[in-house]
Scaffold this motif. Structure first.
Motif, PDB file in Angstrom:
ATOM      1  N   GLU A 191       5.480  14.627 -18.530  1.00 38.29           N
ATOM      2  CA  GLU A 191       5.940  16.015 -18.661  1.00 38.29           C
ATOM      3  C   GLU A 191       6.250  16.624 -17.298  1.00 38.29           C
ATOM      4  N   LEU A 192       5.438  16.329 -16.312  1.00 41.89           N
ATOM      5  CA  LEU A 192       5.707  16.828 -14.960  1.00 41.89           C
ATOM      6  C   LEU A 192       7.033  16.284 -14.436  1.00 41.89           C
ATOM      7  N   ALA A 193       7.320  15.017 -14.752  1.00 46.84           N
ATOM      8  CA  ALA A 193       8.601  14.433 -14.340  1.00 46.84           C
ATOM      9  C   ALA A 193       9.755  15.117 -15.057  1.00 46.84           C
ATOM     10  N   LYS A 194       9.593  15.426 -16.352  1.00 47.33           N
ATOM     11  CA  LYS A 194      10.631  16.149 -17.081  1.00 47.33           C
ATOM     12  C   LYS A 194      10.883  17.524 -16.461  1.00 47.33           C
ATOM     13  N   ALA A 195       9.827  18.128 -15.922  1.00 49.19           N
ATOM     14  CA  ALA A 195       9.974  19.439 -15.269  1.00 49.19           C
ATOM     15  C   ALA A 195      10.759  19.337 -13.973  1.00 49.19           C
ATOM     16  N   GLY A 196      10.855  18.134 -13.411  1.00 53.11           N
ATOM     17  CA  GLY A 196      11.626  17.948 -12.193  1.00 53.11           C
ATOM     18  C   GLY A 196      10.830  17.543 -10.977  1.00 53.11           C
ATOM     19  N   LEU A 197       9.512  17.372 -11.122  1.00 53.38           N
ATOM     20  CA  LEU A 197       8.709  16.935  -9.988  1.00 53.38           C
ATOM     21  C   LEU A 197       9.006  15.471  -9.677  1.00 53.38           C
ATOM     22  N   THR A 198       8.904  15.093  -8.421  1.00 51.29           N
ATOM     23  CA  THR A 198       9.173  13.718  -8.012  1.00 51.29           C
ATOM     24  C   THR A 198       7.964  12.837  -8.313  1.00 51.29           C
ATOM     25  N   PRO A 199       8.174  11.519  -8.406  1.00 48.46           N
ATOM     26  CA  PRO A 199       7.024  10.624  -8.596  1.00 48.46           C
ATOM     27  C   PRO A 199       5.957  10.790  -7.521  1.00 48.46           C
ATOM     28  N   LEU A 200       6.358  11.025  -6.262  1.00 51.93           N
ATOM     29  CA  LEU A 200       5.365  11.209  -5.206  1.00 51.93           C
ATOM     30  C   LEU A 200       4.561  12.481  -5.437  1.00 51.93           C
ATOM     31  N   GLN A 201       5.218  13.576  -5.797  1.00 53.37           N
ATOM     32  CA  GLN A 201       4.496  14.816  -6.054  1.00 53.37           C
ATOM     33  C   GLN A 201       3.480  14.636  -7.184  1.00 53.37           C
ATOM     34  N   ILE A 202       3.867  13.920  -8.219  1.00 51.04           N
ATOM     35  CA  ILE A 202       2.972  13.702  -9.356  1.00 51.04           C
ATOM     36  C   ILE A 202       1.812  12.815  -8.948  1.00 51.04           C
ATOM     37  N   LEU A 203       2.091  11.753  -8.195  1.00 47.63           N
ATOM     38  CA  LEU A 203       1.018  10.882  -7.697  1.00 47.63           C
ATOM     39  C   LEU A 203       0.056  11.674  -6.825  1.00 47.63           C
ATOM     40  N   GLN A 204       0.568  12.543  -5.985  1.00 44.85           N
ATOM     41  CA  GLN A 204      -0.293  13.357  -5.122  1.00 44.85           C
ATOM     42  C   GLN A 204      -1.183  14.282  -5.947  1.00 44.85           C
ATOM     43  N   MET A 205      -0.650  14.836  -7.027  1.00 48.64           N
ATOM     44  CA  MET A 205      -1.439  15.768  -7.851  1.00 48.64           C
ATOM     45  C   MET A 205      -2.669  15.099  -8.444  1.00 48.64           C
ATOM     46  N   THR A 206      -2.588  13.796  -8.713  1.00 49.57           N
ATOM     47  CA  THR A 206      -3.709  13.107  -9.350  1.00 49.57           C
ATOM     48  C   THR A 206      -4.556  12.301  -8.369  1.00 49.57           C
ATOM     49  N   THR A 207      -4.186  12.301  -7.077  1.00 52.34           N
ATOM     50  CA  THR A 207      -4.927  11.510  -6.079  1.00 52.34           C
ATOM     51  C   THR A 207      -5.243  12.345  -4.840  1.00 52.34           C
ATOM     52  N   VAL A 214       0.840  -1.194   0.000  1.00 50.39           N
ATOM     53  CA  VAL A 214       0.000   0.000   0.000  1.00 50.39           C
ATOM     54  C   VAL A 214       0.877   1.247   0.000  1.00 50.39           C
ATOM     55  N   VAL A 215       0.633   2.141  -0.938  1.00 48.27           N
ATOM     56  CA  VAL A 215       1.380   3.400  -1.034  1.00 48.27           C
ATOM     57  C   VAL A 215       0.567   4.492  -0.345  1.00 48.27           C
ATOM     58  N   ASP A 216       1.160   5.119   0.659  1.00 47.60           N
ATOM     59  CA  ASP A 216       0.513   6.220   1.381  1.00 47.60           C
ATOM     60  C   ASP A 216       0.791   7.514   0.614  1.00 47.60           C
ATOM     61  N   THR A 217      -0.227   8.087   0.011  1.00 51.50           N
ATOM     62  CA  THR A 217      -0.024   9.289  -0.804  1.00 51.50           C
ATOM     63  C   THR A 217       0.279  10.520   0.040  1.00 51.50           C
ATOM     64  N   LEU A 218       0.012  10.474   1.328  1.00 51.35           N
ATOM     65  CA  LEU A 218       0.306  11.618   2.191  1.00 51.35           C
ATOM     66  C   LEU A 218       1.783  11.652   2.573  1.00 51.35           C
ATOM     67  N   THR A 219       2.336  10.490   2.948  1.00 53.08           N
ATOM     68  CA  THR A 219       3.704  10.436   3.472  1.00 53.08           C
ATOM     69  C   THR A 219       4.712   9.853   2.495  1.00 53.08           C
ATOM     70  N   GLY A 220       4.229   9.098   1.525  1.00 56.44           N
ATOM     71  CA  GLY A 220       5.139   8.382   0.634  1.00 56.44           C
ATOM     72  C   GLY A 220       5.595   7.057   1.179  1.00 56.44           C
ATOM     73  N   ASP A 221       5.090   6.659   2.346  1.00 53.74           N
ATOM     74  CA  ASP A 221       5.446   5.351   2.905  1.00 53.74           C
ATOM     75  C   ASP A 221       4.842   4.239   2.052  1.00 53.74           C
TER      76      ASP A 221
END
Length: 487
Positions: free
Chosen positions: A411-427, A44-51
């Motif tokens: 594209e967000l990853a190319k801009a430099g955002l982390t995978p967690l930040q991108i996952l948070q944006m969509t969840t 289980v991926v915790d979208t709040l903490t990244g755990d």
């Protein structure tokens, strides 16, 4: 009943339970209660903490998550539907927070292709009175991704020419049931009046703001979300070292000449699909000035202001890039174009055929430089904690429903955002923005999940490694998702 079902029967059983639960039924067969769906042994991926917690069970009852606990401590009834999540990662369902799925192309195809790509919810950015009336209280319970928010008709210079008309139209849309207002007004007085009216009526307002209105003014008057980074130069002006000079030029610029004939529906279709070929030389010059005058310190000040005013950003980078690359074979030869209508493909190919000839000399290079500045601004906003959402703007040239959201992730990853930040944006962020119990895997949250075969926090591309989707409690395995993609 055996506690372990094939994926096909698990899907059928969960759909039956979901449909009967709403009517208050307690069973679907004599002596058989509607079972819980249990996903076992999943990380289980915790979208709040990244755990990331392995060997967990997610218990789903109806369209809600009932419990999340270690698999060795989770027990179920004999009738429960058991899904083996060994080797998989569970994340919340994806939300496309800028889409025109109901008003572009074929809506039924759009929704099934979105679901096949893990999209369990979307924000519809354009509407009309009949669409508002047609959905009524059905939002969030229809088959396919949940309709999370629906605008009324877009406010433009065509339907709101005065501040008074803007006030009247916003009141009418709220009365008709719109969840928010979408605005594309160029006149600064009308634009600000619309923001004030929406704030007074306590209805969110989202959309574009013109270069003649600063980001600071839009924020101060209560704009809730800015789409497409302005678009064009609108937001970048506040991050430009030449801001004062450019704003003076914009304020003193003569109005464009009137068209030689009234615009046709075909003209508006092309303009909506890709506005770049219709851009005036003056606006091209203003846009290109942004490419050379990006100021990191000013951008940081802008980001802090947006955070302070809680102005959400939906960058739609993939939309900005495809607009700039209207004739790029990378997009025009995309095999996923089979999922848009023949009419859409024909329009987009027609725009591509005349794209280069519509641009000033050197424009393609300058457009790429401006896009680089937009990516820098997106990263700075993320680093400063500006609230952000992921959206694809499906409906524009070369954008395919569902697939375009994954292109946005890239594209967000190319801009430099982390995978967690991108996952948070969509969840997670979508749930916070809408004030809904969604976007996290926890008891009481919406049962919208994506099961992935690879770690989504190791590489954003892994958000596309989808093995299963749970949409409002209904489980779809890989075979069922593939069936949605049969053309």
């Amino acid at each position: 009943m055996n506690s372990s079902m094939t994926p096909k029967w698990a899907r059928i059983f969960s759909q039956i339970c979901r449909r009967t639960a709403g009517a208050g039924a307690l069973s679907v067969l004599p002596g058989l209660a509607c079972a819980a769906v249990i996903i076992q042994n999943v990380t289980v991926v915790d979208t709040l903490t990244g755990d990331e917690t392995p060997n967990m069970s997610i218990v789903i009852e109806g369209n809600l998550i009932a419990a999340v606990s270690p698999s060795d401590k989770t027990t179920g009834a004999a009738s429960d539907v058991i899904i083996d999540g060994s080797g998989l990662f569970a994340v919340p369902g994806y939300n496309d927070m800028h889409s025109h799925a109901l008003t572009s192309g074929d809506s039924a195809t759009n929704l099934r292709v979105m679901l096949a790509n893990g999209v369990t919810g979307y924000r519809q950015m354009s509407s009309a009175a009949e669409l508002l009336a047609g959905f009524g209280d059905k939002r969030g319970v229809a088959e396919g991704p949940d309709l999370l928010a629906l605008s009324g008709a877009i406010l433009t210079g065509g339907n709101v020419r005065t501040p008074e008309q803007a006030v009247e139209e916003i009141a009418a849309q709220k009365a008709a049931g719109a969840d928010f207002i979408k605005i594309l007004v160029e006149n600064p007085q009308v634009f600000v009046a619309a923001l004030d009216a929406a704030e007074a009526l306590e209805i969110p307002i989202a959309g574009h703001f013109p270069p003649s209105v600063s980001a600071e003014t839009a924020a101060a008057h209560g704009m809730d979300t800015m789409e497409h980074l302005g678009p064009r130069e609108s937001l970048l002006l506040s991050a430009s070292s030449q801001e004062d000079e450019l704003r003076t030029l914009i304020a003193n610029a003569p109005p464009p000449p009137p068209p030689s004939a009234p615009p046709t529906p075909a003209f508006y279709e092309r303009l909506i699909a890709n506005p770049i070929p219709s851009t005036s030389p003056q606006q091209f010059a203003s846009m290109f000035a942004m490419a050379d005058s990006y100021d990191t310190d000013k951008a940081a000040t802008l980001a802090r202001m947006l955070k302070e005013h809680n102005v959400w950003q939906v960058p739609t980078l993939i939309r900005l890039r495809t607009m700039n690359h209207g004739d790029d074979p990378h997009y025009s030869e995309d095999p996923n174009l089979v999922f848009v209508t023949d009419e859409q493909r024909a329009l987009w190919q027609s725009i591509a055929a005349g794209f280069a000839a519509s641009l000033p000399e050197g424009a393609k290079v300058e457009l790429d430089r401006m896009y680089d500045a937009q990516m820098k601004l997106t990263l700075q906003m993320a680093q400063e904690g500006v609230p952000m959402l992921a959206g694809s703007d499906y409906g524009g040239q070369w954008l395919v429903p569902g697939f375009s959201l994954h292109q946005e992730f890239a594209e967000l990853a190319k801009a430099g955002l982390t995978p967690l930040q991108i996952l948070q944006m969509t969840t997670l962020n979508a749930g916070q923005f809408l004030d809904r119990d969604m976007g996290q895997i926890a008891a009481g949250m919406a049962a919208d999940l994506v099961l992935l075969s690879a770690d989504p926090l190791a590489d954003v591309a892994n958000l596309n490694q989808i093995e299963g989707v749970v949409e409002s409690g209904t489980y779809l395995d890989r075979a069922a998702l593939d069936a949605l993609l049969v053309h």
